[in-house]
Design an enzyme around this catalytic site. Sequence first.
Site, short mmCIF file in Angstrom:
data_model
loop_
_atom_site.label_atom_id
_atom_site.label_comp_id
_atom_site.label_asym_id
_atom_site.label_seq_id
_atom_site.Cartn_x
_atom_site.Cartn_y
_atom_site.Cartn_z
N HIS A 315 0.86 -1.19 0.00
CA HIS A 315 0.00 0.00 0.00
C HIS A 315 0.89 1.23 0.00
O HIS A 315 1.94 1.24 0.64
CB HIS A 315 -0.91 0.01 1.24
N ASP A 372 -7.99 -5.71 0.51
CA ASP A 372 -8.47 -6.54 -0.59
C ASP A 372 -8.03 -7.99 -0.46
O ASP A 372 -8.62 -8.88 -1.07
CB ASP A 372 -7.98 -5.97 -1.93
N1 CMC Z 1 3.94 -7.80 -4.88
C1 CMC Z 1 5.28 -7.79 -5.09
N2 CMC Z 1 6.05 -6.70 -4.97
C2 CMC Z 1 5.46 -5.54 -4.66
C3 CMC Z 1 4.06 -5.44 -4.44
C4 CMC Z 1 3.30 -6.63 -4.55
N3 CMC Z 1 1.98 -6.61 -4.35
N4 CMC Z 1 3.73 -4.17 -4.14
C5 CMC Z 1 4.88 -3.46 -4.18
N5 CMC Z 1 5.92 -4.28 -4.49
C6 CMC Z 1 7.33 -3.90 -4.58
C7 CMC Z 1 7.64 -3.17 -5.87
O1 CMC Z 1 8.01 -4.06 -6.89
C8 CMC Z 1 8.75 -2.27 -5.43
O2 CMC Z 1 9.93 -3.05 -5.33
P1 CMC Z 1 11.38 -2.38 -5.73
O3 CMC Z 1 11.61 -1.31 -4.70
O4 CMC Z 1 12.34 -3.52 -5.64
O5 CMC Z 1 11.21 -1.83 -7.11
C9 CMC Z 1 8.37 -1.88 -3.99
O6 CMC Z 1 7.59 -2.99 -3.52
C10 CMC Z 1 7.57 -0.58 -3.89
O7 CMC Z 1 6.44 -0.70 -4.75
P2 CMC Z 1 5.74 0.54 -5.49
O8 CMC Z 1 5.00 0.02 -6.67
O9 CMC Z 1 6.78 1.61 -5.74
O10 CMC Z 1 4.76 1.05 -4.37
P3 CMC Z 1 3.51 2.00 -4.58
O11 CMC Z 1 3.28 2.67 -3.29
O12 CMC Z 1 3.68 2.87 -5.78
O13 CMC Z 1 2.31 0.99 -4.92
C11 CMC Z 1 0.46 -0.48 -4.68
C12 CMC Z 1 1.31 0.60 -4.02
C13 CMC Z 1 -0.75 -0.78 -3.80
C14 CMC Z 1 -0.04 0.01 -6.05
C15 CMC Z 1 1.32 -1.75 -4.86
O14 CMC Z 1 1.78 -2.22 -3.60
C16 CMC Z 1 0.57 -2.87 -5.59
O15 CMC Z 1 0.56 -2.90 -6.82
N6 CMC Z 1 -0.07 -3.83 -4.82
C17 CMC Z 1 -0.88 -4.86 -5.42
C18 CMC Z 1 -2.26 -4.30 -5.77
C19 CMC Z 1 -3.12 -4.08 -4.55
O16 CMC Z 1 -3.23 -4.95 -3.68
N7 CMC Z 1 -3.81 -2.94 -4.51
C20 CMC Z 1 -4.78 -2.62 -3.47
C21 CMC Z 1 -4.38 -1.48 -2.60
S1 CMC Z 1 -5.44 -1.38 -1.13
C22 CMC Z 1 -7.00 -0.89 -1.73
C23 CMC Z 1 -7.02 0.56 -1.99
O17 CMC Z 1 -7.05 1.32 -1.01
O18 CMC Z 1 -7.05 0.94 -3.16
#
Ligand code: CMC
Length: 426
Positions: A315, A372
């Site tokens: 998140h 989720d």
């Molecule tokens: N599985 C594997 N690796 C992950 C995941 C995941 N679900 N989420 C983040 N990472 C890794 C990502 O690859 C990155 O690694 P590195 O630093 O080595 O490049 C690091 O963690 C940081 O990730 P980010 O994409 O820069 O983080 P963000 O804050 O931009 O993204 C997120 C947040 C929710 C979009 C992301 O964690 C994600 O895609 N999660 C899966 C989808 C999900 O469950 N979404 C629901 C969110 S809760 C409901 C809501 O409120 O909307």
Amino acid sequence: MPNTVTLTDNRRGKSYDFNILDGTRGPSVVDISSFYSDTGMFTYDNGYTSTASCNSSITYIDGDKGELRYRGIEIEELAKSKSYLEVCYLLLNDAMPNELQTKEFDLELRHRSFLNEGLAQLFRAFPAGSHPMATLTAATAALSTFHFNHLELCKESEYQRMARRIVAKMPTIAAFAYRQSIGACFIQPDITKSYTENFLYMMRAYPGGKMHIDLDGERVIKEIEIKALDTIFTLHADHEQNASTTSVRNVASTGAHPYVAISAGVSALWGRAHGGANESVIKQLEMIGSVENVDAFIARAKDPDDEFRLMGFGHRVYKNFDPRAKVLKELQVQLQDELKLDSNLMKIARKIEEIALSDEYFVSRKLYPNIDFYSGIILTALQIPTSMFTPVFVIGRTVGWITQWIEFKKGKGMKIARPRQLYLGK
Ligand code: CMC
């Protein structure tokens, strides 16, 4: 000590001071509204990771502690002791309702839950098989054509009515979107049923409003099912300045109709990085198929060359357990015996959780299970089809979007949202 941040442009050897603004909770912010006129430069913040886009007094999140409050009250307390409608009232009015106010609010929402017949015709235009989220986006925008009154758009006294109307109608719109997607007849709301029961009824009933009959007699909607879904709505009701809420505020900033702004929120929510994750989680658990396959998928999630992500993990704001996820995890345990929770999916989910909470990759990136990760298994047990998981999120979140819309409209000196860019073209 001055309440400022000093920034030095080393190319010109010039320093600039910017005021620090303190909130009532959470990190302070640096007021950079004069940054361009002072320095001739813009700030750059891809994905708004360090940007506060507005001031607000609705919802507070402390992502490091894993804390979420609506109007100052902790989510755990609201989920435990208040109904979703009380939470809606709280968000809209910044006060808990008394008994009479709760009854009046409930009655008004029941009366407003019906859709104009013309809108029902619109649903018929969409092909069977269309995803309910697509229909929902269109139908929410279309609602503005049935309730277009210029005065309502400008008069503060009308805002609450606009809000109660869309909150009341969203379960009907969502249920119609689903029934259209499977080619089934529409079931009108039943005014004798509560908000949450009505949604389950409109989803499940047969023509004429009859419920399914099996050898044990007519199947009723159980109290425990209504309570579980009500809690799910409460947990989704608002979440500060996330992507969909920011979309709603951006559209609001142009002066467009509120229901069109909400439709923008519905569109933004659909993506799997946001509300669409609940549908993706269940599909992913089904794809993993058995506990033995979990390790291979965890390895894929950790592989930087593989785009696969563990859905329901991570998140932008929570760097600790999502407090909403905690409530749902407990709810899963409570429901396990009374509702038929899919034990195979539960086992796979528990195994993923166990590994992720101890694996260096997830621990070092502070990737915890989010809401989720747990909602899908419960929604499946409530006989909500997978394609309706994100619409359930929409129903819960509508009150948050419209409350944020009202706050935006009432805000002093609010400007049209108009970011700039770092130009790299010719
Ligand atoms: N599985 C594997 N690796 C992950 C995941 C995941 N679900 N989420 C983040 N990472 C890794 C990502 O690859 C990155 O690694 P590195 O630093 O080595 O490049 C690091 O963690 C940081 O990730 P980010 O994409 O820069 O983080 P963000 O804050 O931009 O993204 C997120 C947040 C929710 C979009 C992301 O964690 C994600 O895609 N999660 C899966 C989808 C999900 O469950 N979404 C629901 C969110 S809760 C409901 C809501 O409120 O909307």
